[in-house]
Every structure is written in C-alpha cells, then in structure tokens.
Enzyme design. Structure first.
Site, short mmCIF file in Angstrom:
data_model
loop_
_atom_site.label_atom_id
_atom_site.label_comp_id
_atom_site.label_asym_id
_atom_site.label_seq_id
_atom_site.Cartn_x
_atom_site.Cartn_y
_atom_site.Cartn_z
N GLY A 96 0.82 -1.21 0.00
CA GLY A 96 0.00 0.00 0.00
C GLY A 96 0.85 1.26 0.00
O GLY A 96 0.32 2.36 -0.16
N HIS A 152 -7.72 17.08 1.97
CA HIS A 152 -6.86 16.25 2.82
C HIS A 152 -6.28 17.09 3.96
O HIS A 152 -6.25 18.32 3.89
CB HIS A 152 -5.71 15.65 1.99
CG HIS A 152 -6.14 14.49 1.14
ND1 HIS A 152 -6.71 14.67 -0.11
CD2 HIS A 152 -6.11 13.16 1.35
CE1 HIS A 152 -7.01 13.48 -0.62
NE2 HIS A 152 -6.65 12.55 0.23
N LYS A 156 -0.25 16.36 4.08
CA LYS A 156 -0.11 15.73 2.76
C LYS A 156 0.75 16.61 1.88
O LYS A 156 0.46 17.80 1.71
CB LYS A 156 -1.50 15.51 2.14
CG LYS A 156 -1.44 14.73 0.83
CD LYS A 156 -2.81 14.23 0.41
CE LYS A 156 -2.78 13.52 -0.92
NZ LYS A 156 -1.98 12.29 -0.89
#
Ligand SMILES: NC(=O)c1ccc[n+]([C@@H]2O[C@H](COP(=O)([O-])OP(=O)(O)OC[C@H]3O[C@@H](n4cnc5c(N)ncnc54)[C@H](OP(=O)(O)O)[C@@H]3O)[C@@H](O)[C@H]2O)c1
Length: 262
Positions: A96, A152, A156
């Site tokens: 991931g 977000h 980020k």
C-alpha cells in the site's frame, strides 16, 4: 491459514494491518519489521494473539517466520528494497506504500515471473474510493461537465491526490461529450488545476482526513458522488482481501478494482 509478516508494522497503517490480520480466522500474523520501533512488543500494545516484537531485518524475519505474504506500509525510500527482498525469498507481496513509479512496476512484474511469487499493489485500499471512481466512470457518459474537489489533512505533501488524478483520467476516458467549463479568473488559480480537461480543486487543512467529491453537471441537474475516510479501518477490508487473493493471482495485480469484479 495464511502466514503474514508486516513491514512497517508499528506505523499508523501497519498497526491497523497487524490487528486486522490478527482478528481474521484465515490469517496468522507471524512477524513485524520496523526501524525506530525495533523491540516494541506489538502483542502487548495491540492485544494480539501471537507474540510479535518488531525486528529490523526483513530477510531474517521472512526466513525464520516463513510467511506466505509480506504486507508493506513503509515509505517510498524503503518499499522497493522490501519488495525485492520478499520476492527473492518467494514470498507474495501486498503493498500500500505510495511512491512506486512505472519503472518500478515493470521491475516488480518481471521479478514476480522470475521468482513465481505474486504482487498486489494498490494506491488506495479503501473500497469506497474504488467504487467512487467506477461510479464516476459510469456517470461520465451521461453528464457533459464535471469538477473534482479533494480535501486532505495539512501534512499531505502532494496535490492533487493520486486518487483525484486517477478519477480525472478515468472520467476523461469515458466522456462522450465535453462542454468546457468557463475559465475566467480574476484571482489566478481560483478555478483549480486542469487534468485532461477536468478541473481539480485541492483543499489542505488541519482537521481533515481524506475526502473527495465528484460533481457532475448537466442541464437542470447535478449529481455528486462523495467518499470520506473517517479512520484507517476503512482500508482493512481491501488489505485483507488482497492478502487472501495474492497467492492465487499470478504476477502483478495493480489496483484494488481488479479484485472486486467491478
Ligand atoms: N494504499 C493505501 O490505501 C494507503 C492508505 C494510507 C497510507 N498509505 C501509505 O502507506 C505508507 C505508510 O503510511 P503510514 O501513515 O502508516 O506511515 P508511518 O506511520 O510513518 O509508518 C511507516 C512505518 O514504516 C516503517 N519503516 C520505515 N522504513 C522501513 C523499512 N526499511 N523496513 C520496515 N519498516 C520501515 C517505520 O518504522 P519505525 O516506526 O520503526 O521507524 C514506520 O513505522 C505511506 O506511503 C502512505 O502514503 C497507503
């Protein structure tokens, strides 16, 4: 029973994965690998069934614990070495971690063939996000205009998000008619960025998690499709499904959508 080692097992995603694997009756957590967290007793911290203490050496953990699957949620600087190590040891991988480039995917694909161990890599394991893209593709055929708003947290670093980019390119591939939106700006950048003719607006704020809304517009109507990540547990059904599927899917599978028969 599928035996699993988690690289990055003490990280934010890694802990969720360790707990999800521990709870699943068909999976067994047999090891966890980390860096700063070496020595942490994850069994105590996360109330796991098996004794799991974080170790540093992935290769040794794979050889001693003999897992069928290694799950990687580490960082872009470590992920390729971990994948190479697992495949070299004929251990399937579920990944991931972000930052895997196209040239890396080509290398992973050829390693899976050479070593006869498989890989599932998904930039987004949230089933809701995968469905949002699919539903957007379906809707794109019927609405001439669309804009994407993604939101977000303020940590980020990239903008737009990978999921917003993927949504835009997937919609663009399905659109039959495109009515360009008006682009007049009195403040530069206020209309967002354009990807394949689709406006994307990226919001970054403390307090947000990960959210995306796709707004379609046509004469007299709009349609909004929205996905919100409320906490990291949303990724676990996708990760667990991938762990169970990876021994059966030869070579490299990229994207959770391939596993969902959409
Ligand atoms: N695909 C998806 O759906 C999805 C969803 C969320 C996040 N992600 C991605 O998953 C990754 C991890 O995110 P996170 O929030 O969990 O980050 P995090 O909390 O910083 O965890 C990363 C962990 O990786 C460990 N690590 C670093 N180098 C390592 C190595 N060489 N071998 C083994 N472990 C190593 C670190 O261990 P120490 O703590 O011991 O130093 C740390 O615990 C990021 O790339 C993120 O973008 C993907």
């Amino acid at each position: 029973m599928i035996r699993v080692v988690v690289a990055g097992g003490a990280g934010k995603m890694g802990r969720e994965v360790c707990q999800a694997v521990d709870k699943d009756p068909d999976l067994e957590l047999v090891g966890a690998v980390g860096r700063q967290s070496v020595g942490i007793d994850l069994a105590k911290l996360l109330h796991l069934k098996n004794d799991i203490v974080v170790v540093e050496d992935l290769e040794r953990s794979l050889q001693e614990n003999r897992p069928q699957v290694m799950v990687d949620f580490t960082n872009p600087a470590s992920v390729m070495d971990n994948i190479r190590c697992a495949l070299r040891n004929k251990v399937h991988v579920v990944v991931g971690t972000t930052g895997i480039r196209d040239k890396n995917l080509r290398e992973i694909e050829s390693l899976t063939r050479e070593r006869q161990a498989n890989a599932i890599i998904a930039p987004n394991f949230a089933i809701g996000a995968v469905l949002l893209i699919k539903l957007s593709e379906l809707t794109a055929e019927h609405f001439p205009q669309v804009e994407i708003i993604e939101q977000h947290h303020d940590k980020k670093v990239d903008a737009p998000s990978g999921t917003a980019l993927k949504t835009a390119t997937s919609i663009a591939a399905k659109r039959k008619t495109k009515t360009p939106p008006p682009m007049g700006e009195t403040v530069r950048g206020v209309r967002g960025g354009t990807v394949e003719g689709i406006q994307i607006h990226s919001v970054r704020l403390a307090g947000l998690s990960a959210h995306q809304e796709v707004i379609f517009g046509g004469p007299g109507q709009t349609l909004k499709i929205r996905h919100d990540v409320l906490d990291r547990s949303c990724y676990m059904p996708g990760v667990v499904l991938s762990i169970k599927q990876v021994p059966k899917r030869s070579g490299l599978t990229f994207g959770l959508d391939k596993l969902l028969n959409l």
